[in-house]
Design a protein around this motif. Sequence first.
Motif, mmCIF file in Angstrom:
data_model
loop_
_atom_site.group_PDB
_atom_site.id
_atom_site.type_symbol
_atom_site.label_atom_id
_atom_site.label_comp_id
_atom_site.label_asym_id
_atom_site.label_seq_id
_atom_site.Cartn_x
_atom_site.Cartn_y
_atom_site.Cartn_z
ATOM 1 N N LYS A 104 -27.987 37.387 4.963
ATOM 2 C CA LYS A 104 -27.939 37.916 3.596
ATOM 3 C C LYS A 104 -28.448 39.346 3.508
ATOM 4 O O LYS A 104 -29.221 39.693 2.611
ATOM 5 C CB LYS A 104 -28.757 37.014 2.658
ATOM 6 N N LEU A 105 -28.038 40.167 4.463
ATOM 7 C CA LEU A 105 -28.436 41.571 4.439
ATOM 8 C C LEU A 105 -27.444 42.398 3.625
ATOM 9 O O LEU A 105 -27.658 43.587 3.410
ATOM 10 C CB LEU A 105 -28.508 42.108 5.870
ATOM 11 N N GLY A 106 -26.366 41.757 3.223
ATOM 12 C CA GLY A 106 -25.346 42.481 2.463
ATOM 13 C C GLY A 106 -24.569 43.420 3.354
ATOM 14 O O GLY A 106 -24.429 43.199 4.555
ATOM 15 N N TYR A 107 -24.076 44.512 2.754
ATOM 16 C CA TYR A 107 -23.249 45.465 3.502
ATOM 17 C C TYR A 107 -24.060 46.221 4.554
ATOM 18 O O TYR A 107 -23.494 46.943 5.368
ATOM 19 C CB TYR A 107 -22.631 46.481 2.534
ATOM 20 N N ARG A 108 -25.402 46.037 4.562
ATOM 21 C CA ARG A 108 -26.252 46.776 5.495
ATOM 22 C C ARG A 108 -26.190 46.221 6.920
ATOM 23 O O ARG A 108 -26.706 46.847 7.855
ATOM 24 C CB ARG A 108 -27.694 46.761 5.017
ATOM 25 N N ASP A 109 -25.580 45.038 7.092
ATOM 26 C CA ASP A 109 -25.619 44.401 8.413
ATOM 27 C C ASP A 109 -24.988 45.273 9.503
ATOM 28 O O ASP A 109 -25.518 45.366 10.610
ATOM 29 C CB ASP A 109 -24.995 42.998 8.376
ATOM 30 N N ILE B 238 -32.614 48.527 5.564
ATOM 31 C CA ILE B 238 -32.482 47.380 4.660
ATOM 32 C C ILE B 238 -32.879 47.755 3.238
ATOM 33 O O ILE B 238 -32.300 47.272 2.265
ATOM 34 C CB ILE B 238 -33.364 46.210 5.154
ATOM 35 N N SER B 239 -33.871 48.653 3.108
ATOM 36 C CA SER B 239 -34.487 48.909 1.808
ATOM 37 C C SER B 239 -33.538 49.520 0.795
ATOM 38 O O SER B 239 -33.808 49.458 -0.409
ATOM 39 C CB SER B 239 -35.692 49.831 1.986
ATOM 40 N N GLN B 240 -32.433 50.113 1.259
ATOM 41 C CA GLN B 240 -31.581 50.825 0.315
ATOM 42 C C GLN B 240 -31.033 49.888 -0.751
ATOM 43 O O GLN B 240 -30.500 48.817 -0.451
ATOM 44 C CB GLN B 240 -30.442 51.552 1.027
ATOM 45 N N GLU C 115 -38.253 38.993 7.107
ATOM 46 C CA GLU C 115 -38.717 37.700 7.627
ATOM 47 C C GLU C 115 -37.575 36.924 8.268
ATOM 48 O O GLU C 115 -37.738 36.329 9.329
ATOM 49 C CB GLU C 115 -39.364 36.869 6.510
ATOM 50 N N ARG C 116 -36.398 36.940 7.648
ATOM 51 C CA ARG C 116 -35.257 36.211 8.216
ATOM 52 C C ARG C 116 -34.830 36.817 9.553
ATOM 53 O O ARG C 116 -34.515 36.096 10.504
ATOM 54 C CB ARG C 116 -34.084 36.200 7.227
ATOM 55 N N ILE C 117 -34.850 38.151 9.641
ATOM 56 C CA ILE C 117 -34.506 38.802 10.912
ATOM 57 C C ILE C 117 -35.516 38.424 11.989
ATOM 58 O O ILE C 117 -35.151 38.116 13.135
ATOM 59 C CB ILE C 117 -34.463 40.335 10.735
ATOM 60 N N ILE D 135 -38.639 45.431 -3.400
ATOM 61 C CA ILE D 135 -39.542 45.165 -2.281
ATOM 62 C C ILE D 135 -39.605 43.677 -1.891
ATOM 63 O O ILE D 135 -39.540 43.367 -0.702
ATOM 64 C CB ILE D 135 -40.942 45.763 -2.573
ATOM 65 N N PRO D 136 -39.684 42.742 -2.839
ATOM 66 C CA PRO D 136 -39.681 41.324 -2.436
ATOM 67 C C PRO D 136 -38.437 40.949 -1.636
ATOM 68 O O PRO D 136 -38.502 40.186 -0.664
ATOM 69 C CB PRO D 136 -39.722 40.581 -3.779
ATOM 70 N N SER D 137 -37.298 41.513 -2.035
ATOM 71 C CA SER D 137 -36.056 41.204 -1.334
ATOM 72 C C SER D 137 -36.045 41.799 0.074
ATOM 73 O O SER D 137 -35.545 41.170 1.016
ATOM 74 C CB SER D 137 -34.883 41.741 -2.166
#
Length: 296
Positions: free
Chosen positions: A190-195, A136-138, A150-152, A142-144
């Motif tokens: 809302k993980l973006g393309y990382r999902d 996810i971090s890519q 948390e949502r996961i 950090i707040p995001s």
Amino acid sequence: MIFDKHFYNVDVTNDYKLMNEDIMIIKNKNFNIKQIADSGQCFRMNPISDNKYSLIAFDRYIELEQLEDDLIEISCSEEDYELIWKDYFHLDYDYGRIVDELINGSDEFLREAAIYGSGIRILRQDSFEMLISFIISQNKNIPSIKNCIERISETYGESYRDDKLNISYNAFPSPNELAKARKEDLRALKLGYRDEYILGASRAVAMGDLDLEKLKVSSHEEAIKALKTIKGIGDKVANCISLFGLYHIEAFPIDVWMKRVLSEYYQDKFDPLRYKGYAGIVQQYMFYYIRHVHGI
DNA sequence: CGCCAGGATACCC
DNA sequence: GGGTATCATGGC
């Protein structure tokens, strides 16, 4: 006063404990909860009030309070301390030796970094949580990252309740729980393309194609090689997972902040092998300090 | 609003 | 091998 008959020395790392109901007091010169919480390795440790933090890790919730510079109170039983938290906070490792070495060394930047971050420790976190968290971090701040995690956890993790502290919380999901997720539902988080990366990594672990336990006892190099077979894991993310989730403390993640350090202070000539065996700890001091220098 | 974020990938030469 | 457009979204 704080040092009375309830405390006794347990080992050479200067580590004390209280024989009381679900409260442990740890004495250690290199254990600062704010520094750890702000060091970008742990995304579920958050401030509750001054000097006090909450932490969700594995299936547990604890609260930590910095009583003094070298004294931390943990809301856990002695049994949980011995079984879980002593290892989680890497309390059998002597960080003071490394801090002293850097402070007395000739590297100016590392001297300042070690002084500023002398309370940082490398947490030994859940390997699957680290796998997903750093995917996810890519390209995120950090707040995001914290919000995504948390949502996961809210959506796929198991719910728990701590009646003593009157807290409800969700653990981070297991590989099986997350592998069952539908792509459309993950998209809503809302993980973006990382999902799709997350789904692929979860399935690889759930199916046994990626054996995180095996990678803990393999070499760091083998772990990096195996991790990078997963789509969405490159060199930097693999090093973070190896360091924080597989406990290979020779890992040396290089992100945008570390690139700044290596470029601005070392003309890209820094050699992590000079700190072979614990370069990951040195890296954390650098990361934490350069963000401070830039006002974060 | 624009810029950046604990980057990785596919595609270009 | 090395350069780079693109990716989805939020924080600031």
